[in-house]
Design an enzyme around this catalytic site. Structure first.
Site, PDB file in Angstrom:
ATOM      1  N   SER A 147       0.819  -1.214   0.000  1.00 50.38           N
ATOM      2  CA  SER A 147       0.000   0.000   0.000  1.00 50.38           C
ATOM      3  C   SER A 147       0.849   1.258   0.000  1.00 50.38           C
ATOM      4  CB  SER A 147      -0.914   0.020   1.236  1.00 50.38           C
ATOM      5  OG  SER A 147      -0.143   0.007   2.429  1.00 50.38           O
TER       6      SER A 147
ATOM      7  N   HIS B 228      -3.022  -3.744  -5.577  1.00 49.31           N
ATOM      8  CA  HIS B 228      -3.358  -3.280  -4.232  1.00 49.31           C
ATOM      9  C   HIS B 228      -4.860  -3.394  -3.960  1.00 49.31           C
ATOM     10  CE1 HIS B 228      -3.699   0.204  -1.159  1.00 49.31           C
ATOM     11  NE2 HIS B 228      -3.535  -0.959  -0.546  1.00 49.31           N
TER      12      HIS B 228
ATOM     13  N   GLU C 236      -6.213  -1.331  -7.102  1.00 53.48           N
ATOM     14  CA  GLU C 236      -5.243  -0.535  -7.851  1.00 53.48           C
ATOM     15  C   GLU C 236      -4.263  -1.476  -8.556  1.00 53.48           C
ATOM     16  OE1 GLU C 236      -5.018   3.478  -5.110  1.00 53.48           O
ATOM     17  OE2 GLU C 236      -3.764   1.774  -4.557  1.00 53.48           O
TER      18      GLU C 236
ATOM     19  N   ASN D 129      -4.533   6.205  -1.401  1.00 56.11           N
ATOM     20  CA  ASN D 129      -3.808   6.748  -0.251  1.00 56.11           C
ATOM     21  C   ASN D 129      -3.229   8.125  -0.540  1.00 56.11           C
ATOM     22  OD1 ASN D 129      -4.233   4.771   1.706  1.00 56.11           O
ATOM     23  ND2 ASN D 129      -2.581   3.498   0.932  1.00 56.11           N
TER      24      ASN D 129
END
Length: 505
Positions: free
Chosen positions: A118, A139, A151, A189
């Site tokens: 991540s 991800h 992702e 993120n």
């Protein structure tokens, strides 16, 4: 074609990835250095399938088929037949590199190696492998079966054919792939930074307390306020991500973390998992706004509304007329009027000086996020607090919740959402991903009420730009400098989702 999927790591993420892969009909090999943990993970997954069958979410045939597809192996060599290996182990670069080096010696040259990292660079993980072109990021988000976005990350040397195969794999599991370049934080993120970092900055400036900030952002459409979110995630998870992205971008001011979070992390105030964070648990945070008990029975003071913004003036004039509150419609306010200014990115004090108003009788209203049921009212250091409380009480009689805050550039919602949109614009400028994938990833991965670029369009990109420029001028803080992506699209009257045309030779 991918047929055999190996999952390395039997923790929450590995277990979830194994579950959805077997449900989709793939042969799944589950490995963990602790074979007992892998066996328990398989038992937990089978129990979950049984529950799904009992609820009618999985047919008996598919439940039985999924169980037959999931097998535990006790050595890495047992993964030799894999077409795809998904690593879901500890978030440590050296440990992941060691694992990939071992996999290099086990699997065929046609096997794809994917990392569920991540926060680490896919390119760095791939650098020590024999065939870095077959290494990519995949991800998933926790809990994997429920979080439908994945992702797919293109490392610097990843083969495009690998990315294509991973996209198809994700779709076959019933999830939604979004493509991202190998950049710090990838999409979700990265895009989610401003929501919490700007809220922490507002708290640091003593603009409002934790519960008021959360109430305002809930009123703006978020399911959880930023501090509720940090308590749910845990500061032991969220703060290191803040620091990692900040450092990986070489101290880019837009991603600057807060010493408030660092200090609370050191004190062990992690959130729900520790029983205390920004709120105390197991009790549910009380986010109901307070209403003053004793004020004048009826509002009788004339209200004068600044005409600096005609749209904001019209909005508030209609609202206060609906509430049967007298309006002062003169060019300059009368001696006893309550003066209301409607700044975008500025504080009330600046408006007081510019318009020559009585600071004691002046407040600001955030018309960018005002509604018939919720309104943020900003005091300046000289505002009569009794007058502000009287306004709050009176509007509560009309079922409008008023959030009182101290003087600040950009109120609360303005500055947080303008920052979110600005970060998304800069991600688009960097070509981290397509604008459409960015919006999709944020809605699915963060449950935002809208994608940041679409939201910027709806609120008005020119107004977002005005908020950012005024905050930058007022504070000198480069965290608020507007992205070139935003500036150019405002100049040309384009949507923030508009990509540049490919240049042709």
């Amino acid at each position: 074609m991918l047929r055999v999927i190996a999952v390395v790591g039997a923790g929450a993420m590995g277990k979830g990835i194994a579950q959805i892969s077997a449900q989709a009909g793939f042969q799944v090999l589950l490995f963990d250095v602790n074979t007992a943990a892998a066996e328990k993970a398989r038992a937990d997954i089978c129990l979950q399938w049984d529950k799904m069958q009992d609820k009618g979410k999985l047919s008996p045939h598919l439940c039985s088929a999924a169980k037959s597809k999931l097998r535990v192996v006790d050595t890495l060599s047992g993964l030799a037949s894999s077409d795809l290996v998904i690593e879901a182990i500890i978030e440590n670069l050296d440990v992941k590199r060691d694992l990939f080096a071992q996999l290099d010696e086990v699997v065929s040259e046609h096997c794809i190696l994917a990392t569920n990292t991540s926060s680490l660079s896919v390119t760095s993980i791939a650098a020590k492998t024999r065939l870095p072109q077959r290494v990519a990021g995949l991800h998933f988000f926790n809990p994997v079966p429920l979080m439908k976005v994945v992702e797919v990350i293109h490392g610097l040397r990843t083969d495009t054919a690998v990315i294509s195969q991973l996209r198809i794999f994700v779709q076959e599991t019933g999830h939604t792939p979004v493509l991202a370049k190998d950049t710090p934080g990838f999409i979700v993120n990265h895009a989610g930074r401003a929501y919490v970092t700007e809220a922490l900055k507002i708290l640091q400036e003593n603009v409002a307390d934790v519960s008021v900030i959360d109430q305002i952002m809930r009123s703006a459409g978020f399911k959880l306020g930023p501090f509720e979110l940090m308590d749910l995630t845990g500061l032991d998870v969220s703060h290191p991500v803040m620091e990692a992205i900040y450092q990986q971008y070489y101290q880019e001011p837009r991603y600057r973390p807060s010493q408030i979070a660092a200090q609370r992390l050191q004190a062990g105030l992690l959130g729900r998992k520790s029983g205390e964070g920004f709120y105390s648990y197991p009790t549910t945070p009380d986010l109901s706004p307070t209403i003053p008990e004793s004020v004048d029975a009826r509002w009788h003071i004339p209200i004068w509304i600044s005409r600096q913004d005609t749209e904001a003036h019209a909005l508030l004039s209609a609202f206060f007329a609906h509430c049967d509150m007298p309006l002062d419609t003169s060019t300059s306010p009368s001696e006893h009027a309550l003066c209301i200014v409607t700044p975008f990115g500025e504080d009330v004090s600046t408006c007081v000086v510019r318009e020559g108003l009585d600071a004691r009788r002046t407040v600001g209203v955030d018309t960018m996020f005002a509604s018939d049921v919720s309104m943020t009212v900003m005091l300046n250091p000289a505002t009569d607090a009794h007058l502000a409380q009287q306004l709050k009480r009176n509007l509560s009689e009309f079922n409008c919740i008023v959030h009182l805050i101290q003087d600040s550039v950009g109120f609360v919602a303005q500055r947080i959402i303008a920052s979110i949109v600005n970060v998304a614009c800069d991600m688009s400028q960097q070509a981290v991903c397509s604008p459409a994938d960015l919006d999709l990833a944020v809605v699915l991965g963060l449950a935002y009420p809208d994608g940041p670029l679409s939201w910027g369009d709806k609120l008005g990109a020119s107004r977002i730009l005005l908020v950012l420029r005024n905050m930058l001028d007022s504070t000198g803080d480069p965290r608020y400098r507007p992205s070139p992506w935003l500036v150019r699209r405002v100049q040309l009257g384009l949507s923030l989702l508009q990509q540049a045309q490919d240049a042709k030779n």
